[in-house]
Design a protein around this motif. Structure first.
Motif, mmCIF file in Angstrom:
data_model
loop_
_atom_site.group_PDB
_atom_site.id
_atom_site.type_symbol
_atom_site.label_atom_id
_atom_site.label_comp_id
_atom_site.label_asym_id
_atom_site.label_seq_id
_atom_site.Cartn_x
_atom_site.Cartn_y
_atom_site.Cartn_z
ATOM 1 N N GLY A 1 66.887 97.405 -105.938
ATOM 2 C CA GLY A 1 68.159 97.029 -105.316
ATOM 3 C C GLY A 1 68.070 96.969 -103.811
ATOM 4 O O GLY A 1 69.092 97.037 -103.124
ATOM 5 N N ASP A 2 66.853 96.836 -103.276
ATOM 6 C CA ASP A 2 66.682 96.820 -101.827
ATOM 7 C C ASP A 2 66.668 95.394 -101.291
ATOM 8 O O ASP A 2 66.721 94.423 -102.043
ATOM 9 C CB ASP A 2 65.405 97.568 -101.434
ATOM 10 N N ALA A 3 66.574 95.283 -99.968
ATOM 11 C CA ALA A 3 66.533 93.974 -99.322
ATOM 12 C C ALA A 3 65.762 94.086 -98.014
ATOM 13 O O ALA A 3 65.847 95.104 -97.319
ATOM 14 C CB ALA A 3 67.943 93.464 -99.060
ATOM 15 N N HIS A 4 65.027 93.023 -97.693
ATOM 16 C CA HIS A 4 64.183 92.996 -96.494
ATOM 17 C C HIS A 4 64.306 91.631 -95.826
ATOM 18 O O HIS A 4 64.657 90.638 -96.461
ATOM 19 C CB HIS A 4 62.717 93.254 -96.856
ATOM 20 N N VAL A 5 63.984 91.582 -94.524
ATOM 21 C CA VAL A 5 64.009 90.315 -93.805
ATOM 22 C C VAL A 5 62.775 90.218 -92.921
ATOM 23 O O VAL A 5 62.387 91.189 -92.253
ATOM 24 C CB VAL A 5 65.296 90.168 -92.964
ATOM 25 N N TYR A 6 62.164 89.031 -92.940
ATOM 26 C CA TYR A 6 61.001 88.753 -92.086
ATOM 27 C C TYR A 6 61.414 87.742 -91.031
ATOM 28 O O TYR A 6 61.926 86.659 -91.348
ATOM 29 C CB TYR A 6 59.847 88.197 -92.911
ATOM 30 N N ASN A 7 61.190 88.119 -89.758
ATOM 31 C CA ASN A 7 61.528 87.248 -88.639
ATOM 32 C C ASN A 7 60.262 86.560 -88.138
ATOM 33 O O ASN A 7 59.381 87.215 -87.564
ATOM 34 C CB ASN A 7 62.157 88.063 -87.509
ATOM 35 N N PRO A 8 60.132 85.246 -88.333
ATOM 36 C CA PRO A 8 58.923 84.542 -87.873
ATOM 37 C C PRO A 8 58.733 84.596 -86.363
ATOM 38 O O PRO A 8 57.605 84.490 -85.879
ATOM 39 C CB PRO A 8 59.164 83.101 -88.343
ATOM 40 N N SER A 9 59.822 84.763 -85.603
ATOM 41 C CA SER A 9 59.702 84.805 -84.140
ATOM 42 C C SER A 9 59.028 86.087 -83.673
ATOM 43 O O SER A 9 58.168 86.068 -82.787
ATOM 44 C CB SER A 9 61.084 84.682 -83.491
ATOM 45 N N THR A 10 59.417 87.208 -84.278
ATOM 46 C CA THR A 10 58.830 88.492 -83.894
ATOM 47 C C THR A 10 57.649 88.875 -84.782
ATOM 48 O O THR A 10 56.921 89.815 -84.477
ATOM 49 C CB THR A 10 59.889 89.605 -83.979
ATOM 50 N N LYS A 11 57.491 88.156 -85.909
ATOM 51 C CA LYS A 11 56.428 88.409 -86.887
ATOM 52 C C LYS A 11 56.518 89.828 -87.455
ATOM 53 O O LYS A 11 55.506 90.484 -87.691
ATOM 54 C CB LYS A 11 55.046 88.174 -86.263
ATOM 55 N N LYS A 12 57.751 90.284 -87.663
ATOM 56 C CA LYS A 12 57.971 91.635 -88.160
ATOM 57 C C LYS A 12 58.965 91.633 -89.316
ATOM 58 O O LYS A 12 59.857 90.799 -89.388
ATOM 59 C CB LYS A 12 58.499 92.545 -87.040
ATOM 60 N N TRP A 13 58.764 92.617 -90.210
ATOM 61 C CA TRP A 13 59.710 92.869 -91.296
ATOM 62 C C TRP A 13 60.733 93.911 -90.852
ATOM 63 O O TRP A 13 60.429 94.788 -90.039
ATOM 64 C CB TRP A 13 58.987 93.404 -92.524
ATOM 65 N N GLU A 14 61.916 93.812 -91.399
ATOM 66 C CA GLU A 14 62.961 94.808 -91.172
ATOM 67 C C GLU A 14 63.610 95.135 -92.511
ATOM 68 O O GLU A 14 63.830 94.241 -93.343
ATOM 69 C CB GLU A 14 64.012 94.263 -90.203
ATOM 70 N N ILE A 15 63.908 96.402 -92.720
ATOM 71 C CA ILE A 15 64.578 96.817 -93.953
ATOM 72 C C ILE A 15 66.084 96.643 -93.777
ATOM 73 O O ILE A 15 66.683 97.233 -92.880
ATOM 74 C CB ILE A 15 64.254 98.281 -94.306
ATOM 75 N N ILE A 16 66.685 95.830 -94.624
ATOM 76 C CA ILE A 16 68.138 95.663 -94.612
ATOM 77 C C ILE A 16 68.787 96.800 -95.389
ATOM 78 O O ILE A 16 69.759 97.399 -94.958
ATOM 79 C CB ILE A 16 68.533 94.307 -95.223
#
Length: 722
Positions: free
Chosen positions: A257-272
């Motif tokens: 039930g989790d969610a994550h986002v990858y930002n191509p500009s910063t090349k980093k994942w973040e946990i939503i």
């Protein structure tokens, strides 16, 4: 009557006839529309596969658009019996094409060309080379190959061309396109094996267009049957990864039930969301981006019944092992098998709720519902102005041949007649002010300088109102809503510039006794330089006024339904009327009225939002702080980000240019009786900048808090946050 009186009467009649026509245009719209954002219908059902009599539906198809036709290829189903009745899963290589006809109807065709494999559960993205299909699995193996399904409009035929292979065989993964790049996350590599943390991308342009790149994976469980979608986070376009199933090496699994986002500009994942405090369970579902910051999930499984099914199957395995050991558990085993069969036969489906997710507030909420159960293991695609969700699985082992069409209604909510009357009367008031002040225009001095009759406080409000445009009223709160207070210091630079304007520029222009800021250029240099300065000012104002007119037109278009070009025309005509007839005096006094309306409206909005949120201002502050909305000063030595150095440097030079040489400002310095009053008008503007900046930045923050508390109140069809 004298000829002069008759001409004046004719002029007045034409003036008010024009204004009343504008009011009529504003009211004569569909101002009471309060419909739903989505409408639903079904396209013709999918025809049978080659060699089949009926079409029970397909799961895991390769779906997309190419040359304005809908392609549904491959996929699998149980054509004879349900899986718990001994049915065998069958995979297909047929390519179905849904074409639009001239009479606005659509018709299915089956291409004579086949896919390279009888396969499903891979990915498909529309490209300029055709529909790129990649990965998936056949009845006994996972594949890494990719291929383009290229529809040829001239012949109505389909061509298959080879594409770049995935780094490993992969199926049941999440995928999405972000700008010109395809992302793939998770999936299963070994046929019938465990979930992976694979993360790859394929550029659709440049030198990287022929091979997949391996990227670092997210900080979380491996997964399959997850949902991927591309959408903006308010600043950058990103890849979002939701839910899924973590299948272990022994076949045990859990719903995520989790969610994550990858930002191509910063090349980093973040946990939503880690899935603990906020569950986002949309396993095997599909999603599509909508508007500026919304993701819509028309389907997805919460996995609750699947978990119950897995528990019963484990019990059956345990009882079967005991039976082999000689234990008398035959009755219990039969009861468990019956319970499993009943659970599967009576399965209510994967639900009919449609969910939304806002990428700025990170709120997951119930958005709407379908009349029938949603379709999982399929892909939602954009076809023209609509979203199409073809076939798919509606409950375990059961498919549907239906093709759901979701129509987006961007005109779902409009203002009422009373609101329209208020707007119309406001426009009339502004235009009347032009008529009133036109009677005081006796000379060029009156027209361009107001005859020196303007009090310092009115000139100051007018200077402030000139800077306080729709950019401030709409774009600043929108930027703060989407990001933070990084741009706050930009407005504060007025205090560094105001002394320069007050003690240097204003005395200079007042001594010259000019009508425009560019007269000095002619006396100091020549006519050519003056014309060049005037032309550059005009070109700049054309660009600036384009933005200033466009932003409120967006608002009017959204809340009234009036075409955006008509909105621009109406505002332009009203503005020209009071400017042309009333001169600078009318402009200044209408500025005063508009400052009161703009600031009053912003303050009223703040009050209404604060009283609607639990905890009031303290609740808003707590929520904004927890979400890093008050980031104010960034001391990094970078010119690429809104650091404090960029704000100070850019703000000082921008304000010196605007307040020191812009005709819209200089002309107001010349309308007061004395130099001292002109200087006081500049200080009035500078002082008002502090509360105004706080109001509009805080408006964006309170909007964030409001839509975090009431996510379904945000119109998901808005194409930008303004």
């Amino acid at each position: 009557m004298t000829k002069k009186v008759l001409l004046r009467k004719k002029y007045n009649d034409q003036y008010w006839r024009l204004l009343l026509s504008i009011l009529f245009c504003l009211i004569y719209v569909n101002a009471n529309s309060q419909g739903k954002y989505f409408g639903y219908s079904y396209l013709p059902v999918l025809p049978p596969n080659n060699g089949q009599i009926i079409q029970p539906g397909l799961a895991g198809t390769y779906t997309g658009i190419d040359d304005d036709v809908l392609i549904v290829a491959g996929g699998a189903n149980f054509p004879d019996k349900l899986p718990w009745e001994g049915g065998i899963k069958t995979y297909y290589d047929d390519i179905f094409i849904l074409k639009k006809k001239a009479n606005d109807t659509v018709q299915w065709e089956i291409a004579s060309t086949k896919m390279p494999y009888s396969a499903g559960y891979g990915g498909a993205i529309s490209t300029i080379k055709g529909l790129l299909c990649f990965g998936g699995n056949t009845s006994n193996t996972t594949i890494s190959n990719s291929w383009f399904i290229d529809y040829i409009p001239e012949t109505g035929k389909v061509e298959i061309n080879q594409g770049p292979d995935l780094p490993i065989p992969l199926t049941n993964f999440a995928f999405a396109q972000v700008d010109n790049t395809i992302y793939v996350a998770g999936g299963i590599s070994d046929f019938g094996g465990a979930s992976t943390s694979s993360f790859y991308r394929l550029s659709l342009e440049g030198d990287r267009a022929n091979h997949w790149e391996i990227l670092p994976s997210w900080d979380g469980d491996p997964r399959a049957f997850s949902v991927g979608v591309g959408q903006s986070n308010g600043l950058d376009n990103c890849f979002y990864l939701f839910s899924g199933r973590n299948i272990g090496p022994q076949g045990d699994w859990k719903v995520l039930g989790d969610a994550h986002v990858y930002n191509p500009s910063t090349k980093k994942w973040e946990i939503i969301s880690d899935g603990a405090d906020k569950e986002i369970k949309v396993m095997a579902g599909t999603a599509f981006p909508l508007g500026a910051s919304t993701i819509i999930f028309p389907s997805g499984s919460d996995g609750n019944l699947a978990i119950e099914e897995m528990g019963i199957r484990k019990r059956i395995e345990h009882l079967e092992s005991r039976l082999l050991s000689g234990d008398d558990v035959g009755t219990m085993l039969q009861l468990s098998k019956t319970k499993l069969t009943d659970l599967l036969n009576d399965h209510p489906g994967f639900g009919n709720k449609i969910y939304g997710f806002n990428t700025i507030s990170h709120e997951f909420y119930e958005f709407d519902e379908l009349s029938q159960t949603g379709q999982v293991t399929t892909t939602a695609v954009t076809w023209g102005r609509d979203i199409v969700v073809p076939t798919g699985e509606i409950r375990p082992g059961v498919r549907t041949p239906k093709i759901l069409k979701i129509m987006i209604n961007k005109d779902a909510k409009h203002l009422g007649i009373v609101d329209m009357l208020v707007i119309g009367l406001y426009f009339l008031t502004l235009a009347w002010m032009g008529y009133f002040f036109s009677k005081r225009q006796k000379s060029t001095e009156d027209y361009f300088k107001g005859g020196g009759r303007i009090p310092w406080w009115a000139a100051g409000l007018s200077i402030f109102g000139t800077a306080l445009s729709a950019i401030t009223f709409m774009a600043v709160p929108a930027k703060t809503f989407a990001t933070d207070w990084s741009y706050f210091m930009l407005n504060m630079t007025i205090f560094l510039v105001a002394p320069i304007i007050v003690f240097w520029f204003i005395p200079f222009f007042r001594r010259l006794n000019v009508t425009t800021a560019y007269e000095f250029l002619e006396s100091r240099f020549n006519l050519t330089i003056r014309l060049l300065g005037s032309l550059s000012f005009i070109l700049f104002q054309i660009g600036r006024m384009g933005v200033v007119m466009f932003l409120p037109s967006i608002a009017l278009n959204v809340v009234t339904g009036i075409d955006i070009y008509v909105c621009i025309f109406l505002m332009g005509v009203v503005s020209m009327i009071y400017t042309i007839y009333g001169g600078i005096e009318a402009v200044i006094w209408t500025d005063v009225v508009q400052v009161i309306v703009l600031l009053g409206g912003a303050i009223l909005s703040l009050v209404l939002i604060v009283i609607s949120i639990d905890g009031g201002i303290s609740g808003i502050l707590e929520m904004a702080t927890a979400n890093d909305k008050f980031n104010l000063i960034d001391l990094k030595l970078s010119l690429k980000q809104p650091t404090v150095w960029v704000m100070l440097l850019g703000g000082v030079f921008a304000n010196i240019t605007t307040y020191g040489s812009d005709q819209t400002m200089v002309q107001r310095y010349l309308t007061t009786k004395t130099q001292k009053e002109a200087q006081k008008s500049v200080w009035t503007n500078a002082i008002l900048t502090i509360p105004a900046t706080l109001i509009f930045f805080f408006a964006g923050t309170t909007l964030f808090a409001f839509f975090k508390n009431y996510p379904n109140q945000l119109n998901p069809t808005f194409e930008n946050n303004d």
